[in-house]
Design a protein around this motif. Sequence first.
Motif, PDB file in Angstrom:
ATOM      1  N   VAL A  42      -2.997   5.613  -2.001  1.00 55.85           N
ATOM      2  CA  VAL A  42      -3.809   6.502  -1.163  1.00 55.85           C
ATOM      3  C   VAL A  42      -3.097   7.845  -1.058  1.00 55.85           C
ATOM      4  N   ALA A  56      -2.165  -0.686  -4.064  1.00 53.30           N
ATOM      5  CA  ALA A  56      -3.172   0.279  -3.639  1.00 53.30           C
ATOM      6  C   ALA A  56      -2.501   1.631  -3.398  1.00 53.30           C
ATOM      7  N   THR A 109       0.863  -1.176   0.000  1.00 54.35           N
ATOM      8  CA  THR A 109       0.000   0.000   0.000  1.00 54.35           C
ATOM      9  C   THR A 109       0.899   1.225   0.000  1.00 54.35           C
ATOM     10  N   SER A 160     -10.491   6.152   0.893  1.00 57.41           N
ATOM     11  CA  SER A 160     -10.434   5.548   2.218  1.00 57.41           C
ATOM     12  C   SER A 160      -9.812   4.154   2.122  1.00 57.41           C
ATOM     13  N   HIS A 161      -8.960   3.842   3.085  1.00 55.22           N
ATOM     14  CA  HIS A 161      -8.286   2.545   3.105  1.00 55.22           C
ATOM     15  C   HIS A 161      -8.162   2.135   4.568  1.00 55.22           C
TER      16      HIS A 161
END
Length: 267
Positions: free
Chosen positions: A115, A113, A91, A135-136
């Motif tokens: 963010v 991912a 992430t 949102s994660h």
Amino acid sequence: MKRIGLIGVGEIGRAIVLGLCDGGGVSPSYEVFLSPRGARTAAELSARFDGVRVCADNQEVVDRSEVVIIAVPGPNRHEALAGLAVDGDKTVVNVMSGVSNDEMRRILATEAALVRAIPLPTARERRSVTVTFPSHPVVDALFELLGGVQPVADEAAFDVYSALTGTLTTHYWYLATLTSWAVDQGIAADDAERYVRSLFQGVGRSLSDETRSLSRLAAEHESPQGNNERIRTTWFDPANAAALGKALDGLLADLKRPSRAEERRLG
């Protein structure tokens, strides 16, 4: 335990580490790996806190971490991130202003991912409400620990919040200008600064009461034809307010626009 990596250990990177290490050691839920960028700060944090380690290079940070926070200055992003291999199970948290998730995916060529986040320097005190998109769960939990998280629905809203952060130093210069004015009237500099700080520390405390709107707080500090009303209406008049809005509009437009280097590359 979550393994957090930071590429770039400037003011924001340092604030994140200090927030995670509140109490003298990294939070039991996290282990932190730092890039050698900002070598002096990285070495100081590693020596000071258990659970914080400096890696040999940025690739080692990525390899050791589950969550990688990119906190280099935006203009240095291509140099700092060139050649990095980021597996899809990572992430990546991008805290660089004006760098979209689409651009980050092109730079890193990864399916990880992505963010975006806007942590503030007050993360070091666990008092930063951090805006995130998208949102994660893992990223939101991290920033919740550092003062709170405010996920937004889309990147357009994220850019608005990013523009708002551009007003922080203007506030400090406003206070410095008040202090300078008092000095010009014959007040000792230390006394003037102490009083101005006291005035606005009180304002800061009143802001913590979220049951009262900002406009209500202003009204409660102002009486008809009083000193506060006089300064507000004669200095912060409609033209002044419009000028501030125009400055924010210009900043927002730039935040939404890809960098010129990126435009040339894509063109």
